[in-house]
Design a protein around this motif. Structure first.
Motif, PDB file in Angstrom:
ATOM      1  N   LEU A 351       0.709  -1.004  -0.006  1.00  0.00           N
ATOM      2  CA  LEU A 351       0.032  -0.010  -0.220  1.00  0.00           C
ATOM      3  C   LEU A 351       0.811   1.391   0.030  1.00  0.00           C
ATOM      4  O   LEU A 351       0.494   2.267  -0.692  1.00  0.00           O
ATOM      5  N   GLU A 352       1.835   1.276   0.664  1.00  0.00           N
ATOM      6  CA  GLU A 352       2.864   2.422   0.730  1.00  0.00           C
ATOM      7  C   GLU A 352       3.622   2.677  -0.619  1.00  0.00           C
ATOM      8  O   GLU A 352       3.732   3.833  -1.102  1.00  0.00           O
ATOM      9  N   LEU A 369      -5.527   6.786   1.977  1.00  0.00           N
ATOM     10  CA  LEU A 369      -5.936   5.348   1.699  1.00  0.00           C
ATOM     11  C   LEU A 369      -6.527   5.098   3.154  1.00  0.00           C
ATOM     12  O   LEU A 369      -5.820   5.094   4.191  1.00  0.00           O
ATOM     13  N   ILE A 370      -7.492   4.361   3.184  1.00  0.00           N
ATOM     14  CA  ILE A 370      -8.301   3.786   4.304  1.00  0.00           C
ATOM     15  C   ILE A 370      -8.331   2.364   3.914  1.00  0.00           C
ATOM     16  O   ILE A 370      -9.205   1.928   3.208  1.00  0.00           O
ATOM     17  N   ALA A 371      -7.598   1.405   4.700  1.00  0.00           N
ATOM     18  CA  ALA A 371      -7.342   0.247   4.699  1.00  0.00           C
ATOM     19  C   ALA A 371      -8.199  -0.588   5.736  1.00  0.00           C
ATOM     20  O   ALA A 371      -7.854  -0.363   7.047  1.00  0.00           O
ATOM     21  N   VAL A 379     -12.731  -0.125  13.009  1.00  0.00           N
ATOM     22  CA  VAL A 379     -11.294   0.710  12.840  1.00  0.00           C
ATOM     23  C   VAL A 379     -10.666   0.361  11.611  1.00  0.00           C
ATOM     24  O   VAL A 379     -10.870  -0.746  10.867  1.00  0.00           O
ATOM     25  N   ALA A 380      -9.606   0.994  11.086  1.00  0.00           N
ATOM     26  CA  ALA A 380      -9.050   0.917   9.922  1.00  0.00           C
ATOM     27  C   ALA A 380      -7.543   1.616  10.074  1.00  0.00           C
ATOM     28  O   ALA A 380      -7.397   2.647  10.759  1.00  0.00           O
ATOM     29  N   ASP A 381      -6.629   1.367   8.897  1.00  0.00           N
ATOM     30  CA  ASP A 381      -5.451   1.807   8.885  1.00  0.00           C
ATOM     31  C   ASP A 381      -5.711   3.083   7.715  1.00  0.00           C
ATOM     32  O   ASP A 381      -5.939   2.826   6.751  1.00  0.00           O
ATOM     33  N   GLY A 447     -17.445  -7.868  -4.966  1.00  0.00           N
ATOM     34  CA  GLY A 447     -18.381  -7.035  -4.307  1.00  0.00           C
ATOM     35  C   GLY A 447     -17.939  -6.778  -2.932  1.00  0.00           C
ATOM     36  O   GLY A 447     -18.581  -6.128  -2.085  1.00  0.00           O
ATOM     37  N   ARG A 448     -17.014  -7.134  -2.315  1.00  0.00           N
ATOM     38  CA  ARG A 448     -16.464  -6.802  -0.853  1.00  0.00           C
ATOM     39  C   ARG A 448     -15.428  -5.605  -1.268  1.00  0.00           C
ATOM     40  O   ARG A 448     -14.898  -5.481  -1.863  1.00  0.00           O
ATOM     41  N   LEU A 449     -15.731  -4.674  -0.127  1.00  0.00           N
ATOM     42  CA  LEU A 449     -14.985  -3.550   0.320  1.00  0.00           C
ATOM     43  C   LEU A 449     -13.852  -3.713   1.173  1.00  0.00           C
ATOM     44  O   LEU A 449     -13.877  -4.294   2.074  1.00  0.00           O
ATOM     45  N   TRP A 450     -12.659  -3.092   0.422  1.00  0.00           N
ATOM     46  CA  TRP A 450     -11.584  -3.581   1.164  1.00  0.00           C
ATOM     47  C   TRP A 450     -10.729  -2.258   1.435  1.00  0.00           C
ATOM     48  O   TRP A 450      -9.912  -2.193   2.473  1.00  0.00           O
ATOM     49  N   ALA A 451     -10.994  -1.144   0.763  1.00  0.00           N
ATOM     50  CA  ALA A 451     -10.401   0.013   0.899  1.00  0.00           C
ATOM     51  C   ALA A 451     -10.824   1.279   0.317  1.00  0.00           C
ATOM     52  O   ALA A 451     -12.036   1.088  -0.442  1.00  0.00           O
TER      53      ALA A 451
END
Length: 938
Positions: A351-352, A369-371, A379-381, A447-451
């Motif tokens: 991601l970086e 970016l919201i992971a 919570v998220a990174d 279909g799934r949200l990851w970030a």
């Protein structure tokens, strides 16, 4: 059209011209030899046919000449005419032998007949008077004999054949054809001394050619049968022709082939030059244009005015160059992102690196970016960086709010900063950079949200439409990277951890144990393997179902894991078994303390679905290196020690000893023999009577299982019943006891068919909790047809510890069928009176240990038994006292008011027919009984 060599400057032109030449030459080169081969074969077949006919014709001619020679020889024998001096005579010598054996000679053309040969030939001719005899004396020498005259005047005319006259010569043979005649019986050549090997070749049907001298010859043959006309073996007429004569037409065709090939190549070359001239120019232009595009010169134009496919292709290339110029930089950036995804193992690093590439493809002043964390929905990174200053990427853990990030809200959107509007929780981290607008792009996979990918713009910037399109492509790659990382982690956990308890599974435990063994061998340190088995766990499964058992296993796994060090490993081995690897332990005392702690925590109550359960634990221990050199051996030895712990009373730990392996082998052998005993009907029943102390009559009988081993005889129940319990065969054996006891009771005991009022059948806890227990009871009653009131089921107090409510339900179900229920071994367990209140127990059996010493008046044993009888009578229960071994004990239980007595004093367990042959105790007279009662009261 002017043809120049400039058309051949390109490789394509040269290859095209070469293909034209190959297309013209190859068919000729292929078809020419094939045609030559076919023509040669046809000519060879035709020549062989003609030659075979020639050999047959020549054979028939030879037969005619032999017939004419026989006629002349017969004429000579009749008239003794010497006309044989003619130059064309078929004989070179001639003779006549009279009937009396005297010979008469005439003039010879050449040579002289051998007296020895022609006399032998004459004897043969006399034996066959109707046919001439032809005899091949030697290669090139043939005699003929015929019989002339009759009776005493019978003579034999003999002549030596002139083979040139008989076989013919070059003058009479077809053109360039030679005939060789051989005797089939001996293979002698009559006219070809230089070609004797030809006869050998004719015996091979696959051969059609032979070499004579330096020339190859085509040959065929025809066999002349002389037996029917002459007394002579068969002759073989071999016809030969030179191969150069046979294949002269094919050779002519062979020399014409080069001329045909040359003409084909000239024509193909002319056509090829004309076609190359038409395509080479446009191809050179297309080639130059594509090379320029490959160098990155996307402004290049390819101009072709041919009004065909080349012109259309040039226009397509020009359009492609324009589009490539627009997307090349984007693709280069995305390729770099893909390389980072494939090369990096840590998803955070990926991601970086993706964020580091974003300034190259977007004009935004900040990117974020919201992971999302799959395991923590709230919570998220959060990653953020400025695109123009080159500042490092900042990472923070952010809250998403109480409701988390809903899927329906995670759609492409735009957030604008307002003075009075709060900043959404996911965007606060990037909003701190002072951006006035944030474009939010979701990263989804299947279909799934990851970030969420965030593009931040300040108030003076105008977003470019291309930014969003290119950022969406990056978002898709981020979703793939995050989904792949999550799937890899899931697969690893599925492959290495138990799904129920979350502990390592067998594979991961073996990997860690192998690593620990390698380190221990290198550092000369020890470690221990513990085999942990939960006691009475099956009772929980049988009573409350597998869901309760699964909940208890999860709690047990947590307790085991909670008391271990970080360097230790606990794994679920299967069922209710766990294994523990204690690393870097040397002393037995350290291991013992851990085991005691494990037993203590595993014995504490478990609360599952508001119901409390109690189980224990038995632990077997194997130490490295003393108890094994391999992990597999340590596990096997720890398992053996665990069984020793169970045999020692459960709830304890046992260190492995070498003798335990022998114990395991004996246990396995015993279990195998028990299975065979069930299959071969080796079990039988003994019965021990229950005597009424007041009357001395039988008030019931207890059915006891016995085993007749085919080699060892009757085996003690103390040896095989625990093995039945441990192996689970007790369920099958218990069902057999139910069926057999009810059958025998229906048939009656003894010769007179008497039967006691009740038969007691012991039921083990495992059989009691088995799902089909009630079905087995119903089946036994139905098969025997006895009254259910004649059957009494015995259970132990310990059976009730697993689940009193479930046990009560089963007991009431038995009571509803009319079956009586007895509690065995009363006083040795928890002896809770609440059990007697809640269970429909009819009979209570006081254990044999309380009867010992009860015959002594005023003793502690007597007082305790008397109190127990009074208490149980007060609860309305029938009382049986076990272990009556002498008259004093019998008298005591009679005076104490026990309902029934059981023991060796009255009878040992016996076969059904011997049940009524028990010892009947004498009843005391009334005065003695009254005096005894008075003394007892004082």
């Amino acid at each position: 059209m002017r043809l120049t060599l400039a058309a051949f400057r390109g490789m394509f032109a040269r290859r095209l011209f070469l293909r034209f030449m190959i297309a013209a030459g190859v068919p000729v080169l292929i078809l020419g030899p094939l045609a030559y081969f076919n023509i040669s074969q046809v000519m060879l077949d035709q020549a062989s046919g003609r030659l075979r006919q020639s050999s047959r014709n020549e054979g028939m001619a030879i037969l005619d000449r032999l017939s004419m020679a026989a006629d002349r020889l017969r004429y000579f024998g009749l008239w003794k005419d010497d006309t044989q001096r003619e130059s064309n005579s078929p004989f070179t010598a001639i003779a006549y032998i009279s009937g009396e054996g005297r010979a008469m000679r005439v003039d010879q053309v050449r040579g002289q007949l051998s007296d020895r040969n022609f006399r032998a030939l004459a004897r043969r001719a006399r034996r066959q008077t109707d046919k001439p005899v032809v005899d091949v004396v030697s290669p090139g020498v043939v005699d003929m004999a015929v019989t002339v005259g009759q009776g005493r005047h019978t003579g034999v005319a003999i002549g030596r054949l002139a083979l040139d006259n008989i076989l013919g010569g070059v003058g009479t043979w077809p053109t360039r054809t030679r005939f060789c005649v051989f005797t089939v019986e001996r293979g002698q050549s009559l006219n070809c001394p230089d070609a004797r090997h030809v006869f050998i070749v004719t015996s091979n049907p696959d051969r059609t050619r032979v070499r004579l001298g330096s020339e190859s010859m085509l040959f065929t043959h025809w066999d002349l049968f002389l037996q029917s006309s002459f007394q002579s073996p068969m002759w073989r007429i071999v016809a030969l022709q030179p191969m150069r004569y046979v294949g002269r037409s094919a050779h002519t065709f062979y020399w014409l082939m080069p001329l045909l090939l040359l003409l084909s190549l000239l024509f193909a070359g002319l056509v090829g030059l004309m076609q190359i001239r038409r395509v080479s120019g446009p191809l050179r232009k297309l080639h130059s244009g594509v090379q320029a595009i490959a160098r990155g010169e996307f402004d290049t134009r390819v101009d072709i005015d041919s009004r065909d496919e080349f012109e259309s292709l040039a226009n397509s290339i020009n359009g492609m160059a324009a589009r490539l110029g627009m997307q090349f930089h984007m693709l280069d950036t995305l390729a770099a992102v893909d390389r980072h995804i494939l090369a990096a193992s840590d998803v955070g690093d990926v991601l970086e690196r993706i964020l580091a590439q974003m300034p190259r493809i977007v004009t935004a002043q900040a990117v974020g970016l919201i992971a999302l964390d799959p395991d923590l929905p709230y919570v998220a990174d959060s990653y953020r960086c400025r695109t123009r200053t080159g500042a490092p990427i900042e990472i923070a853990r952010v809250a998403l709010g109480d409701a988390g990030l809903k899927q329906q809200e995670a759609t492409p959107s735009v957030w604008q900063a307002h003075a009075d509007a709060p900043v959404p929780a996911p965007l606060r981290h990037i909003a701190e950079l002072g951006v006035a607008r944030v474009d939010v792009l979701p990263a989804r996979d299947q279909g799934r949200l990851w970030a969420l990918l965030l593009l931040g713009y300040d108030e003076h910037s105008v977003p470019v439409e291309n930014d969003r399109r290119q950022a969406e492509a990056v978002a898709d790659r981020m979703a793939v990277a995050l989904a792949a990382s999550h799937r890899s982690e899931q697969l690893y956990r599925q492959a290495h951890f138990d799904a129920l308890t979350g502990l390592p599974n067998r594979q991961l435990f073996m990997d860690r144990a192998d690593t620990q063994q390698a380190h221990a061998r290198q550092d000369e340190r020890g470690f221990a393997v513990l085999f942990v088995d939960l006691d009475r766990f099956k009772n929980v499964n049988d009573a409350a179902g597998h869901s309760a058992g699964d909940g208890l296993l999860r709690l047990a796994g947590e307790r085991i894991h909670g008391i271990l060090r970080d360097i230790d490993t606990a794994a679920r081995w299967g069922g209710d078994e766990f294994v523990v690897l204690l690393s870097d332990v040397e002393r037995i005392e350290e291991v013992a303390r851990v085991c005691e702690h494990l037993i203590a925590v595993l014995s504490e109550p478990y609360t599952v679905a508001s119901i409390e359960y109690r189980v224990g634990a038995s632990i077997g221990i194997a130490m490295y290196p003393g108890d094994g050199d391999t992990v597999e051996q340590l596990l096997a030895n720890a398992d053996a020690a665990m069984y020793e712990a169970k045999a020692a009373g459960r709830g304890c730990h046992v260190f492995f000893e070498d003798r335990m392996n022998e114990t395991i082998r004996r246990r396995i052998q015993l279990e195998r023999e028990l299975r065979q005993a069930l299959a071969e009907d080796q079990f039988f029943l003994h019965y021990q009577p229950l005597i009424c102390p007041e009357t001395g009559d039988i008030g019931g009988a207890e059915a006891l299982l016995r085993w007749q081993h085919p080699e060892r005889g009757v085996v003690s129940p103390g040896e095989f019943v625990p093995a039945l319990e441990e192996s689970g065969l007790i369920v099958e054996a218990g069902e057999w006891v139910l069926r057999e006891a009810t059958r025998q009771m229906a048939a009656g005991f003894g010769a007179d068919g008497r039967a006691p009022a009740r038969v007691m059948v012991n039921v083990s806890p495992r059989q009691f909790w088995a799902p089909g227990f009630l079905v087995a009871v119903d089946s036994a009653l139905a098969e025997s047809g006895i009254d259910p009131a004649c059957l009494e089921i015995e259970i132990t107090e310990n059976l009730l510890l697993a689940d009193l409510d479930a046990a009560s339900r089963i007991a009431h179900a038995l009571r509803a069928r009319g079956i009586h229920l007895a509690m065995d071994d009363f006083g040795t367990g928890y002896s809770s009176l609440s059990y007697l209140r809640e269970l429909p127990v009819d009979t209570v059996k006081i254990d044999r240990v309380f009867a010992q010493g009860a015959e002594v008046a005023g003793s502690e044993a007597a007082t305790m038994v008397d109190a127990m009888i009074r208490m149980l009578h007060a609860l309305g229960r029938r009382v049986v006292v076990e272990g009556i071994e002498n008259a004093g004990q019998y008298s005591f239980v009679r005076e104490a008011g026990a309902d029934l007595a059981q023991g060796f004093y009255m009878s040992r367990p016996v076969l059904p027919a011997q049940l009524y042959d028990y010892h009947r105790p004498e009843l005391p007279r009334c005065r003695e009984r009254a005096a005894d009662t008075s003394r007892a009261r004082r």
